[in-house]
Design a protein around this motif. Structure first.
Motif, PDB file in Angstrom:
ATOM      1  N   UNK A   1      -8.801   0.008  13.593  1.00 50.29           N
ATOM      2  CA  UNK A   1      -9.505  -1.098  12.958  1.00 50.29           C
ATOM      3  C   UNK A   1     -10.236  -0.631  11.702  1.00 50.29           C
ATOM      4  N   UNK A   2     -10.230  -1.473  10.679  1.00 53.75           N
ATOM      5  CA  UNK A   2     -11.086  -1.205   9.516  1.00 53.75           C
ATOM      6  C   UNK A   2     -12.537  -1.409   9.927  1.00 53.75           C
ATOM      7  N   UNK A   3     -13.452  -0.827   9.180  1.00 54.44           N
ATOM      8  CA  UNK A   3     -14.864  -0.879   9.562  1.00 54.44           C
ATOM      9  C   UNK A   3     -15.423  -2.292   9.514  1.00 54.44           C
ATOM     10  N   UNK A   4     -14.824  -3.172   8.669  1.00 50.62           N
ATOM     11  CA  UNK A   4     -15.291  -4.557   8.592  1.00 50.62           C
ATOM     12  C   UNK A   4     -14.568  -5.479   9.567  1.00 50.62           C
ATOM     13  N   UNK A   5     -13.668  -4.923  10.376  1.00 47.46           N
ATOM     14  CA  UNK A   5     -12.930  -5.670  11.414  1.00 47.46           C
ATOM     15  C   UNK A   5     -11.990  -6.734  10.853  1.00 47.46           C
ATOM     16  N   UNK A   6     -11.652  -6.641   9.567  1.00 46.46           N
ATOM     17  CA  UNK A   6     -10.769  -7.638   8.963  1.00 46.46           C
ATOM     18  C   UNK A   6      -9.319  -7.165   8.877  1.00 46.46           C
ATOM     19  N   UNK A   7      -9.109  -5.859   8.978  1.00 45.75           N
ATOM     20  CA  UNK A   7      -7.769  -5.301   8.860  1.00 45.75           C
ATOM     21  C   UNK A   7      -7.514  -4.284   9.971  1.00 45.75           C
ATOM     22  N   UNK A   8      -6.239  -4.050  10.222  1.00 43.81           N
ATOM     23  CA  UNK A   8      -5.817  -2.981  11.119  1.00 43.81           C
ATOM     24  C   UNK A   8      -4.827  -2.105  10.358  1.00 43.81           C
ATOM     25  N   UNK A   9      -5.072  -0.821  10.333  1.00 44.28           N
ATOM     26  CA  UNK A   9      -4.124   0.123   9.771  1.00 44.28           C
ATOM     27  C   UNK A   9      -3.198   0.594  10.890  1.00 44.28           C
ATOM     28  N   UNK A  10      -1.903   0.569  10.611  1.00 39.20           N
ATOM     29  CA  UNK A  10      -0.907   0.863  11.638  1.00 39.20           C
ATOM     30  C   UNK A  10       0.076   1.911  11.147  1.00 39.20           C
TER      31      UNK A  10
ATOM     32  N   UNK B   1       0.746   1.101   7.321  1.00 34.80           N
ATOM     33  CA  UNK B   1       0.710  -0.317   6.990  1.00 34.80           C
ATOM     34  C   UNK B   1      -0.686  -0.885   7.196  1.00 34.80           C
ATOM     35  N   UNK B   2      -1.096  -1.802   6.333  1.00 33.62           N
ATOM     36  CA  UNK B   2      -2.348  -2.533   6.483  1.00 33.62           C
ATOM     37  C   UNK B   2      -2.032  -3.962   6.872  1.00 33.62           C
ATOM     38  N   UNK B   3      -2.690  -4.442   7.931  1.00 31.60           N
ATOM     39  CA  UNK B   3      -2.437  -5.789   8.435  1.00 31.60           C
ATOM     40  C   UNK B   3      -3.712  -6.608   8.354  1.00 31.60           C
ATOM     41  N   UNK B   4      -3.659  -7.730   7.661  1.00 29.85           N
ATOM     42  CA  UNK B   4      -4.768  -8.682   7.612  1.00 29.85           C
ATOM     43  C   UNK B   4      -4.694  -9.537   8.870  1.00 29.85           C
TER      44      UNK B   4
ATOM     45  N   UNK C   1       2.310   3.485   2.349  1.00 33.27           N
ATOM     46  CA  UNK C   1       2.869   4.839   2.215  1.00 33.27           C
ATOM     47  C   UNK C   1       4.052   5.028   3.140  1.00 33.27           C
ATOM     48  N   UNK C   2       4.994   5.866   2.689  1.00 33.94           N
ATOM     49  CA  UNK C   2       6.097   6.357   3.509  1.00 33.94           C
ATOM     50  C   UNK C   2       5.998   7.879   3.494  1.00 33.94           C
TER      51      UNK C   2
ATOM     52  N   UNK D   1      -6.471   3.654   0.675  1.00 31.99           N
ATOM     53  CA  UNK D   1      -5.721   2.453   1.045  1.00 31.99           C
ATOM     54  C   UNK D   1      -5.499   1.520  -0.135  1.00 31.99           C
ATOM     55  N   UNK D   2      -6.213   1.727  -1.230  1.00 26.98           N
ATOM     56  CA  UNK D   2      -6.044   0.864  -2.394  1.00 26.98           C
ATOM     57  C   UNK D   2      -4.882   1.314  -3.279  1.00 26.98           C
ATOM     58  N   UNK D   3      -4.822   2.602  -3.593  1.00 26.19           N
ATOM     59  CA  UNK D   3      -3.786   3.069  -4.520  1.00 26.19           C
ATOM     60  C   UNK D   3      -2.779   4.023  -3.887  1.00 26.19           C
ATOM     61  N   UNK D   4      -2.952   4.345  -2.595  1.00 29.46           N
ATOM     62  CA  UNK D   4      -1.983   5.193  -1.908  1.00 29.46           C
ATOM     63  C   UNK D   4      -2.070   6.669  -2.225  1.00 29.46           C
TER      64      UNK D   4
END
Length: 265
Positions: free
Chosen positions: A59-68, A88-91, A101-102, A144-147
């Motif tokens: 979970x992101x710290x603001x609970x709005x996204x999940x990094x997978x 991957x970032x999931x809203x 990223x790969x 997470x913004x520019x990879x």
């Protein structure tokens, strides 16, 4: 609350993310903390394996996204080089997925750094799987913004219990490694590296102790660890300045896992 596995509550305590389904139907879902509002977030063709060796999420710290982290399963008997891992970032509101990223390796020990802008993980390449003569591990972070990826430190060997953990102030990262045997982690020690420097040398803190599962105290001056000591595993507190180790628990059996309360007490 519902059927699933690998459940992780959001930092704000409002949601739970979990894996639901079997085989190709195993996907990432979220639900509200009261068991309502179930929502499917992913639809990967192979599904998500219920193992942190192939998939993990945070979970992101603001609970709005999940990094997978996602990596398709490659059966070892096919003798094929494993497919790359993706981050991957999931809203969780819009269910939009952004691949940032790969990476040509398996990714483990996935977490957000305290700045909320970077992810911390271990990249691993087992030589036999990649038709290479050596095993390698890298502790890395990605913006997470520019990879942008930073390699914080490198191990020329199979150090599979690194468990990197960022301090609350975001300045340091604790990890478990074998300081004496690079090719395999026979006897792990606790070490610390800077969180914002590349290719750092690990500062060794402990010697000849079977420690694992590091968790920082809120003041960033101590680290809680599990220690195999005698016949049992217990929780200890390590002063990172003096190296003094104090036993916290005296349970009659093994302590298998633990977590710190939000107030650190």
């Amino acid at each position: 609350l519902g059927k699933g596995s690998l459940a992780k509550p959001s930092p704000d305590g409002q949601w739970v993310a979990y894996i639901q389904g079997k085989n190709k139907d195993a996907q990432l879902w979220v639900m509200k903390i009261d068991g309502t509002g179930h929502k499917q977030l992913t639809s990967f063709a192979q599904g998500l394996m219920k193992s942190n060796f192939y998939n993990d999420f945070a979970w992101s710290l603001d609970s709005k996204q999940i990094a997978l982290i996602y990596r398709p399963y490659t059966p070892y008997w096919e003798n094929k080089i494993p497919e790359a891992s993706t981050i991957n970032l999931i809203n969780i509101t819009t269910v939009q997925i952004k691949q940032i990223a790969t990476i040509d390796g398996s990714l483990r020990y996935f977490s957000w750094l305290p700045n909320g802008k970077e992810l911390l993980y271990v990249k691993e390449r087992i030589g036999d799987l990649y038709h290479e003569p050596f095993d390698n591990e890298w502790v890395q972070s990605i913006n997470v913004q520019d990879g942008t990826i930073k390699t914080l430190t490198t191990f020329n060997g199979l150090q599979q219990r690194l468990q990197p953990s960022a301090s609350p102030d975001g300045k340091s990262i604790a990890l478990m490694y074998d300081a004496d045997v690079q090719f395999f982690d026979c006897m792990t020690s606790l070490g610390i590296i800077p969180a914002n420097h590349v290719d750092s040398k690990v500062a060794r803190i402990t010697h000849e102790m079977k420690l694992f599962a590091p968790r920082w105290s809120n003041d960033a001056k101590h680290i809680f660890v599990q220690r195999d000591y005698g016949a049992y595993s217990q929780i200890f507190l390590l002063n990172i300045k003096t190296g003094k180790l104090s036993q916290i628990t005296h349970a009659p059996l093994n302590i298998e896992n633990y977590a710190l309360s939000p107030n650190g007490e």
